[in-house]
Design a protein around this motif. Sequence first.
Motif, PDB file in Angstrom:
ATOM      1  N   ARG A  20       0.825  -1.209   0.000  1.00 18.81           N
ATOM      2  CA  ARG A  20       0.000   0.000   0.000  1.00 18.81           C
ATOM      3  C   ARG A  20       0.864   1.267   0.000  1.00 18.81           C
ATOM      4  O   ARG A  20       0.606   2.211  -0.743  1.00 18.81           O
ATOM      5  CB  ARG A  20      -0.917  -0.035   1.221  1.00 18.81           C
ATOM      6  N   VAL A  21       1.903   1.277   0.832  1.00 19.88           N
ATOM      7  CA  VAL A  21       2.789   2.446   0.918  1.00 19.88           C
ATOM      8  C   VAL A  21       3.556   2.642  -0.383  1.00 19.88           C
ATOM      9  O   VAL A  21       3.611   3.753  -0.931  1.00 19.88           O
ATOM     10  CB  VAL A  21       3.747   2.319   2.124  1.00 19.88           C
ATOM     11  N   VAL A  22       4.151   1.594  -0.900  1.00 23.58           N
ATOM     12  CA  VAL A  22       4.956   1.716  -2.118  1.00 23.58           C
ATOM     13  C   VAL A  22       4.069   2.021  -3.329  1.00 23.58           C
ATOM     14  O   VAL A  22       4.419   2.857  -4.165  1.00 23.58           O
ATOM     15  CB  VAL A  22       5.828   0.462  -2.337  1.00 23.58           C
ATOM     16  N   ALA A  23       2.915   1.394  -3.425  1.00 21.94           N
ATOM     17  CA  ALA A  23       2.007   1.636  -4.553  1.00 21.94           C
ATOM     18  C   ALA A  23       1.493   3.074  -4.574  1.00 21.94           C
ATOM     19  O   ALA A  23       1.205   3.617  -5.648  1.00 21.94           O
ATOM     20  CB  ALA A  23       0.837   0.655  -4.509  1.00 21.94           C
ATOM     21  N   ALA A  24       1.406   3.719  -3.418  1.00 25.39           N
ATOM     22  CA  ALA A  24       0.958   5.115  -3.366  1.00 25.39           C
ATOM     23  C   ALA A  24       1.968   6.053  -4.024  1.00 25.39           C
ATOM     24  O   ALA A  24       1.615   7.157  -4.441  1.00 25.39           O
ATOM     25  CB  ALA A  24       0.706   5.538  -1.922  1.00 25.39           C
ATOM     26  N   ALA A  25       3.225   5.637  -4.110  1.00 25.48           N
ATOM     27  CA  ALA A  25       4.299   6.387  -4.791  1.00 25.48           C
ATOM     28  C   ALA A  25       4.511   7.781  -4.220  1.00 25.48           C
ATOM     29  O   ALA A  25       4.890   8.700  -4.936  1.00 25.48           O
ATOM     30  CB  ALA A  25       4.039   6.452  -6.293  1.00 25.48           C
ATOM     31  N   GLU A  26       4.298   7.946  -2.912  1.00 25.72           N
ATOM     32  CA  GLU A  26       4.474   9.262  -2.292  1.00 25.72           C
ATOM     33  C   GLU A  26       5.720   9.375  -1.426  1.00 25.72           C
ATOM     34  O   GLU A  26       6.158  10.490  -1.133  1.00 25.72           O
ATOM     35  CB  GLU A  26       3.235   9.610  -1.458  1.00 25.72           C
ATOM     36  N   TYR A 143      12.110  13.231  -8.170  1.00 23.10           N
ATOM     37  CA  TYR A 143      11.034  12.292  -7.833  1.00 23.10           C
ATOM     38  C   TYR A 143       9.717  12.789  -8.428  1.00 23.10           C
ATOM     39  O   TYR A 143       9.331  13.932  -8.215  1.00 23.10           O
ATOM     40  CB  TYR A 143      10.919  12.187  -6.310  1.00 23.10           C
ATOM     41  N   GLU A 144       9.041  11.919  -9.151  1.00 18.80           N
ATOM     42  CA  GLU A 144       7.726  12.237  -9.728  1.00 18.80           C
ATOM     43  C   GLU A 144       6.646  11.889  -8.710  1.00 18.80           C
ATOM     44  O   GLU A 144       6.204  10.751  -8.615  1.00 18.80           O
ATOM     45  CB  GLU A 144       7.501  11.442 -11.016  1.00 18.80           C
ATOM     46  N   HIS A 145       6.233  12.885  -7.952  1.00 17.61           N
ATOM     47  CA  HIS A 145       5.222  12.695  -6.904  1.00 17.61           C
ATOM     48  C   HIS A 145       3.837  12.765  -7.541  1.00 17.61           C
ATOM     49  O   HIS A 145       3.578  13.651  -8.349  1.00 17.61           O
ATOM     50  CB  HIS A 145       5.390  13.780  -5.838  1.00 17.61           C
ATOM     51  N   PRO A 146       2.940  11.840  -7.180  1.00 19.78           N
ATOM     52  CA  PRO A 146       1.624  11.828  -7.828  1.00 19.78           C
ATOM     53  C   PRO A 146       0.759  13.056  -7.551  1.00 19.78           C
ATOM     54  O   PRO A 146      -0.115  13.384  -8.342  1.00 19.78           O
ATOM     55  CB  PRO A 146       0.966  10.557  -7.285  1.00 19.78           C
ATOM     56  N   ARG A 147       1.005  13.764  -6.456  1.00 16.93           N
ATOM     57  CA  ARG A 147       0.209  14.958  -6.134  1.00 16.93           C
ATOM     58  C   ARG A 147       0.985  16.260  -6.291  1.00 16.93           C
ATOM     59  O   ARG A 147       0.400  17.281  -6.639  1.00 16.93           O
ATOM     60  CB  ARG A 147      -0.322  14.870  -4.691  1.00 16.93           C
TER      61      ARG A 147
END
Length: 160
Positions: A20-26, A143-147
Motif C-alpha cells: 500500500r505504501v509503495v504503490a501510493a508512490a508518495e 522524484y515524480e510525486h503523484p500529487r
Amino acid sequence: MLIREAAAEDWPRIWPFWHRVVAAAETYAWDPDTSEEAARALWMAPAKRVYVAEDGAGTIVGSAFLTPNYGGPAARIANAGFMVDPDCAGRGIGRSLAEHVLAEAKAHGYLGMVFNAVVETNPAVGLWTSLGFSILGTVPDAYEHPRHGRVGLHIMYRAL
C-alpha cells in the motif's frame, strides 16, 4: 507496543501495508508495481536486520530494516528503511521504530546512518530532523510525486 526482530513468517503480515505504501508512490523511490516476491527479496534480504512493531493485540503495525549502506572500509555507515501501516499513522510507531533501529545500529557498531533518497514532501522528514538527522543535500526534481509533481530527494545523515 512490542518491537522485535522479524521472522520469515511475518512477511505475509508486512506485505499488505508495504504494498500500500509503495504503490501510493508518495514516499519511496521504489517501483509502485513491485511484485510481492520482489518486495520480499528487497525488504527481507539476508544482509538486513528486519524488525516489526506489534500493537497490544499482536498485529504488526510497522516494520523497519537495518543494513550497511556501503561495503568494505565504509561498512560502518548504516542505512535503514521504515514502513508504518497507513491506518496506524500518528500513533508514534515510526518514532518508536526509529529509536529502536538507531539503538540497534549503535549496538552493532555503526558510526552513523544515512538515508539516500528521502522524498522532500514526506512527513517523516520532520521525524528524522527531530531525531538529529541533517539534510546533506537535495537532488532537485528527482522524484515524480503523484500529487506534487517533481520534488527533490534529500540525502540525510546522523552520527551515532
